[in-house]
Design an enzyme around this catalytic site. Structure first.
Site, mmCIF file in Angstrom:
data_model
loop_
_atom_site.group_PDB
_atom_site.id
_atom_site.type_symbol
_atom_site.label_atom_id
_atom_site.label_comp_id
_atom_site.label_asym_id
_atom_site.label_seq_id
_atom_site.Cartn_x
_atom_site.Cartn_y
_atom_site.Cartn_z
ATOM 1 N N HIS A 1 25.501 -19.114 13.863
ATOM 2 C CA HIS A 1 26.437 -18.820 12.498
ATOM 3 C C HIS A 1 27.327 -17.657 12.820
ATOM 4 C CE1 HIS A 1 23.867 -20.689 9.190
ATOM 5 N NE2 HIS A 1 23.897 -21.481 10.136
ATOM 6 N N ARG B 1 19.578 -19.240 15.103
ATOM 7 C CA ARG B 1 20.615 -19.473 14.030
ATOM 8 C C ARG B 1 21.675 -18.348 13.965
ATOM 9 N NH1 ARG B 1 19.619 -20.278 7.919
ATOM 10 N NH2 ARG B 1 21.243 -21.899 7.478
ATOM 11 N N HIS C 1 15.943 -27.113 15.785
ATOM 12 C CA HIS C 1 15.442 -27.456 14.287
ATOM 13 C C HIS C 1 13.830 -27.786 14.798
ATOM 14 C CE1 HIS C 1 18.928 -28.150 11.643
ATOM 15 N NE2 HIS C 1 18.811 -26.838 12.082
ATOM 16 N N ASN D 1 24.698 -18.718 4.218
ATOM 17 C CA ASN D 1 23.751 -17.564 4.785
ATOM 18 C C ASN D 1 23.144 -16.863 3.519
ATOM 19 O OD1 ASN D 1 24.911 -18.064 7.629
ATOM 20 N ND2 ASN D 1 26.880 -16.551 6.990
HETATM 21 C C1 HEM Z 1 24.212 -29.777 12.796
HETATM 22 C C2 HEM Z 1 24.452 -29.288 11.633
HETATM 23 C C3 HEM Z 1 23.340 -28.129 11.037
HETATM 24 C C4 HEM Z 1 23.064 -28.089 9.834
HETATM 25 C C5 HEM Z 1 23.495 -28.821 8.724
HETATM 26 C C6 HEM Z 1 21.960 -27.090 9.688
HETATM 27 C C7 HEM Z 1 21.277 -26.605 8.626
HETATM 28 C C8 HEM Z 1 20.268 -25.839 8.354
HETATM 29 C C9 HEM Z 1 19.556 -25.524 7.270
HETATM 30 C C10 HEM Z 1 19.855 -25.780 5.995
HETATM 31 C C11 HEM Z 1 18.511 -24.781 7.684
HETATM 32 C C12 HEM Z 1 17.459 -24.121 6.801
HETATM 33 C C13 HEM Z 1 17.839 -22.872 6.112
HETATM 34 C C14 HEM Z 1 17.093 -22.343 4.923
HETATM 35 O O1 HEM Z 1 16.448 -23.155 4.189
HETATM 36 O O2 HEM Z 1 17.266 -20.998 4.252
HETATM 37 C C15 HEM Z 1 18.514 -24.479 9.075
HETATM 38 C C16 HEM Z 1 17.765 -23.537 9.849
HETATM 39 C C17 HEM Z 1 17.802 -23.409 10.978
HETATM 40 N N1 HEM Z 1 18.870 -23.939 11.814
HETATM 41 FE FE1 HEM Z 1 20.170 -25.230 11.485
HETATM 42 N N2 HEM Z 1 21.654 -26.660 10.875
HETATM 43 C C18 HEM Z 1 22.464 -27.080 12.115
HETATM 44 C C19 HEM Z 1 22.795 -26.847 13.207
HETATM 45 C C20 HEM Z 1 21.872 -26.038 13.685
HETATM 46 C C21 HEM Z 1 22.317 -25.498 15.202
HETATM 47 C C22 HEM Z 1 23.568 -25.832 16.131
HETATM 48 C C23 HEM Z 1 21.491 -24.601 15.479
HETATM 49 C C24 HEM Z 1 21.201 -23.591 16.642
HETATM 50 C C25 HEM Z 1 22.041 -23.608 17.534
HETATM 51 C C26 HEM Z 1 20.552 -24.312 14.401
HETATM 52 C C27 HEM Z 1 19.535 -23.551 14.186
HETATM 53 C C28 HEM Z 1 18.714 -23.393 12.977
HETATM 54 C C29 HEM Z 1 17.466 -22.684 13.129
HETATM 55 C C30 HEM Z 1 16.717 -22.149 14.470
HETATM 56 C C31 HEM Z 1 16.900 -22.677 11.945
HETATM 57 C C32 HEM Z 1 15.492 -22.297 11.273
HETATM 58 C C33 HEM Z 1 15.861 -20.744 10.768
HETATM 59 C C34 HEM Z 1 14.948 -19.982 10.252
HETATM 60 O O3 HEM Z 1 13.510 -20.337 10.193
HETATM 61 O O4 HEM Z 1 15.134 -18.669 10.002
HETATM 62 N N3 HEM Z 1 20.866 -25.192 13.445
HETATM 63 N N4 HEM Z 1 19.698 -24.951 9.616
#
Ligand code: HEM
Length: 330
Positions: free
Chosen positions: A75, A71, A202, A103
């Site tokens: 970002h 992530r 995800h 973030n």
């Molecule tokens: C399509 C739009 C996307 C949205 C709206 C989105 C939003 C989010 C949100 C809200 C979270 C949880 C954060 C939290 O609760 O602290 C999350 C986690 C995550 N996102 Fe996305 N995301 C998107 C696309 C992506 C993309 C493109 C990637 C990687 C290339 C990605 C990788 C991740 C990963 C791996 C997590 C888990 C992080 C952790 O456990 O620390 N996401 N995302």
């Protein structure tokens, strides 16, 4: 004689014209300087192995770190390109992206990148950029938890600036509509298919209650009832109550990088609104269903999309700097 002179003059003139056109083409070229995988082969041959050891050590300690590192690269790349701007702390001329809504108290893994950087600085001072370390870390993280591997292109340099306002406007929100997600990714050179493949990350990692509360309490028609009630147990309805409580983004296999995320979406068990919109009667339904049936297509598309994402507006050549400490410009 006159004809011969005239002929040679017109030859010179046409050659000159070709030269002028070539020069114009070169000066007008918005060519993106190329990144390439062997960039550090001579200047720091052990860079990749050193980064890999640091990343694997961190994930062995805490498996979720794999998700956090993937992530972090995302970002970084969506905000003024893959230039490690996300790693900069507040300073007199810098307002840190770490404080952007998407973030703050959410992006993690900064200290893991700092450690990898200090290990690399130890063997090759001032050579390897923080932006490249982020890109390599994301690949190593995917590989470690059973996701695809790919050859990382290198040669990015680090920014001397960060932009909290760009971070706030350019990073997707969990409430985003399908159209706005497609438009945002397209503005970065990524297709709807890339967007769906990348969202497949995800399949690992976690989200905080505050990001999915609205979906599990107010979205009765678009969510599996059993799934919603399970998720409500650890996410109270009232704002300010348990906001930071975590739930796996993929309820079935939260720790391994597989295609279960897409199967969940087809059963209305996507955790975030932005997950479920990928399968809600719109133009990406067929991609979700393809990935749910075909894990190897998902994995190869994911790898290709990560390479494309890593290509977003890098600083190369003499642009930018190599930061010695990723969180600071000096
Ligand atoms: C399509 C739009 C996307 C949205 C709206 C989105 C939003 C989010 C949100 C809200 C979270 C949880 C954060 C939290 O609760 O602290 C999350 C986690 C995550 N996102 Fe996305 N995301 C998107 C696309 C992506 C993309 C493109 C990637 C990687 C290339 C990605 C990788 C991740 C990963 C791996 C997590 C888990 C992080 C952790 O456990 O620390 N996401 N995302």
């Amino acid at each position: 004689m006159v004809i011969a002179v005239r002929n040679s003059l017109s030859l010179v003139a046409s050659r000159a014209a070709v030269m002028v056109i070539l020069l114009l083409l070169i000066s007008d070229c918005q060519c993106q300087a190329q990144l390439y995988s062997t960039f550090y082969e001579k200047s720091c041959p052990n860079a990749l192995g050193t980064i890999r050891t640091a990343i694997r050590t961190a994930i062995a300690r805490e498996r979720r770190m794999a998700a956090s590192l993937i992530r972090l690269h995302f970002h970084d790349c969506f905000v003024q390109g893959c230039d490690a701007s996300i790693l900069l702390d507040d300073a007199p001329s810098i307002t840190s992206e770490k404080d952007a809504l998407q973030n703050k108290d959410s992006a993690r893994g900064y200290e893991v990148i700092d450690k990898a950087k200090s290990d690399v600085e130890h063997i090759c001072p001032g050579v390897v950029s923080c932006a490249d370390i982020l890109a390599v870390a994301a690949r190593d993280a995917s590989e470690y938890v059973g996701g695809p591997s790919w050859t990382v292109k290198l040669g990015r340099r680090d920014s001397t600036t960060a932009s909290v306002s760009l971070a706030t406007s350019q990073l997707p929100r969990f409430t985003a509509s399908l159209k706005s997600l497609i438009d945002l990714f397209r503005s970065k050179g990524l297709s709807a298919r890339d967007m769906v493949a990348l969202s497949g990350s995800h399949t690992i990692g976690q989200a905080q209650c505050v990001t999915f509360r609205n979906r599990i309490y107010n979205n009765a028609s678009d969510i599996d009832a059993g799934f919603a009630s399970t998720r409500r147990r650890r996410c109270p309805a009232t704002l300010g109550n348990g906001d930071g409580n975590l739930a796996a983004l993929d309820l079935v296999t939260p720790n391994s990088f597989d295609n279960n995320y897409f199967k969940n979406l087809m059963q209305k068990k996507g955790l975030l609104e932005s997950d479920q919109v990928l399968f809600s009667g719109g133009s990406t339904d067929n991609i979700v269903s393809e990935y749910s049936r075909n894990p190897s297509t998902f994995k190869s598309d994911f790898a290709a999309a990560m390479i494309k994402m890593g290509d977003i507006e890098p600083l190369t050549g003499s642009a930018g700097i190599i930061r010695r400490i990723c969180s600071r410009v000096d």
